[in-house]
Motif scaffolding. Structure first.
Motif, PDB file in Angstrom:
ATOM      1  N   ALA A  54       0.369   0.894  -1.141  1.00  0.00           N
ATOM      2  CA  ALA A  54       0.504   1.147   0.384  1.00  0.00           C
ATOM      3  C   ALA A  54       1.675   0.073   1.112  1.00  0.00           C
ATOM      4  O   ALA A  54       2.491   0.514   1.698  1.00  0.00           O
ATOM      5  CB  ALA A  54      -0.818   0.940   0.866  1.00  0.00           C
ATOM      6  N   VAL A  55       1.241  -1.035   0.426  1.00  0.00           N
ATOM      7  CA  VAL A  55       2.201  -2.186   1.030  1.00  0.00           C
ATOM      8  C   VAL A  55       3.495  -1.979   0.621  1.00  0.00           C
ATOM      9  O   VAL A  55       4.660  -2.325   1.330  1.00  0.00           O
ATOM     10  CB  VAL A  55       1.739  -3.669   0.380  1.00  0.00           C
ATOM     11  N   LEU A  56       3.882  -1.384  -0.597  1.00  0.00           N
ATOM     12  CA  LEU A  56       5.106  -0.957  -0.990  1.00  0.00           C
ATOM     13  C   LEU A  56       5.709   0.094  -0.776  1.00  0.00           C
ATOM     14  O   LEU A  56       6.964   0.424  -1.151  1.00  0.00           O
ATOM     15  CB  LEU A  56       5.239  -1.224  -2.670  1.00  0.00           C
ATOM     16  N   VAL A  57       5.045   0.931   0.274  1.00  0.00           N
ATOM     17  CA  VAL A  57       5.548   2.191   0.693  1.00  0.00           C
ATOM     18  C   VAL A  57       7.001   2.262   1.422  1.00  0.00           C
ATOM     19  O   VAL A  57       7.979   2.924   0.999  1.00  0.00           O
ATOM     20  CB  VAL A  57       4.544   3.014   1.568  1.00  0.00           C
ATOM     21  N   PRO A  58       7.226   0.974   2.003  1.00  0.00           N
ATOM     22  CA  PRO A  58       8.428   1.076   2.610  1.00  0.00           C
ATOM     23  C   PRO A  58       9.695   0.929   1.612  1.00  0.00           C
ATOM     24  O   PRO A  58      10.847   0.964   2.228  1.00  0.00           O
ATOM     25  CB  PRO A  58       8.319  -0.359   3.634  1.00  0.00           C
ATOM     26  N   ALA A  59       9.311   0.305   0.435  1.00  0.00           N
ATOM     27  CA  ALA A  59      10.549   0.351  -0.468  1.00  0.00           C
ATOM     28  C   ALA A  59      10.891   1.843  -0.862  1.00  0.00           C
ATOM     29  O   ALA A  59      11.981   1.754  -1.460  1.00  0.00           O
ATOM     30  CB  ALA A  59       9.978  -0.437  -1.728  1.00  0.00           C
TER      31      ALA A  59
END
Length: 214
Positions: A54-59
């Motif tokens: 979830a934290v890496l979704v913006p990637a």
């Protein structure tokens, strides 16, 4: 790194957590009892798989690949229930809540980014479900030695979820964290907190965004 390459890397990480790491942690945890070990392992998966991704979704460049990946994982988790061949170190024969976790994770990301154009409105509820709810489960498992609902778990969830919400979305995010922490107390089988927590907080943030710029 393309979306597909990133999804492949994160998919490998999720498989490692679910099929290797938690199988290893089961043995020491099983000294507490089988079902307690299962639920501790589920929380490990919540944080290290659902939370990290979830934290890496913006990637990602769009919502499509992470959403489809989440739905693929949901199918992967559903099949053992269907075949009666569970991943016994983290799956419970009495429910399929880990399947609803994956489905809701993908759904809130799709609705927030694909429909409303703001990935934060999906990532924050996903983190409430993945990380905040894990605090709840760990505290209750330690105190009561079984899966149960108790207000002390909701306090623990709020202590984690409110700062997460504040970090991403300020006051509305913090309030969404409080709401999610309160809603977690309720369950209407087969609808569980993995549905209610992300859905309620997503709807709150979506409506709030109409009147208060996020």
């Amino acid at each position: 790194m393309s979306d597909l390459e990133l999804a492949a890397a994160l998919g490998a990480w999720v498989m490692f957590v679910t099929l290797v790491l938690t199988r290893l942690t089961y043995k020491p945890l099983s000294r507490l009892g089988h079902m307690r070990a299962v639920y501790f392992n589920r929380k490990i998966i919540h944080v290290l798989a659902g939370g990290v991704v979830a934290v890496l979704v913006p990637a990602f460049s769009s919502w499509v690949v992470p959403t489809l990946s989440a739905l693929a994982i949901a199918v992967f988790l559903y099949v053992p229930h269907r075949l009666g061949r569970l991943f016994w170190w983290f799956q419970d024969p009495d429910n399929m809540y880990e399947v609803s976790f994956a489905v809701m994770w993908g759904l809130v990301v799709a609705l927030s980014w694909g429909v409303l154009g703001d990935w934060r409105l999906g990532v924050v509820p996903a983190l409430f479900m993945a990380v905040g709810d894990s605090a709840t489960g760990i505290v209750r498992n330690l105190l009561f030695k079984r899966r149960t609902k108790h207000w002390v778990g909701n306090v623990a969830m709020a202590a984690v979820s409110v700062p997460i919400g504040w970090h991403y979305l300020g006051l509305p995010g913090a309030l969404a964290g409080l709401l999610a922490s309160a809603v977690e107390r309720f369950e209407f089988p087969p609808v569980d907190d993995n549905v209610l927590v992300p859905l309620s907080s997503f709807l709150f943030l979506a409506v709030t965004g109409i009147f208060y710029p996020l």
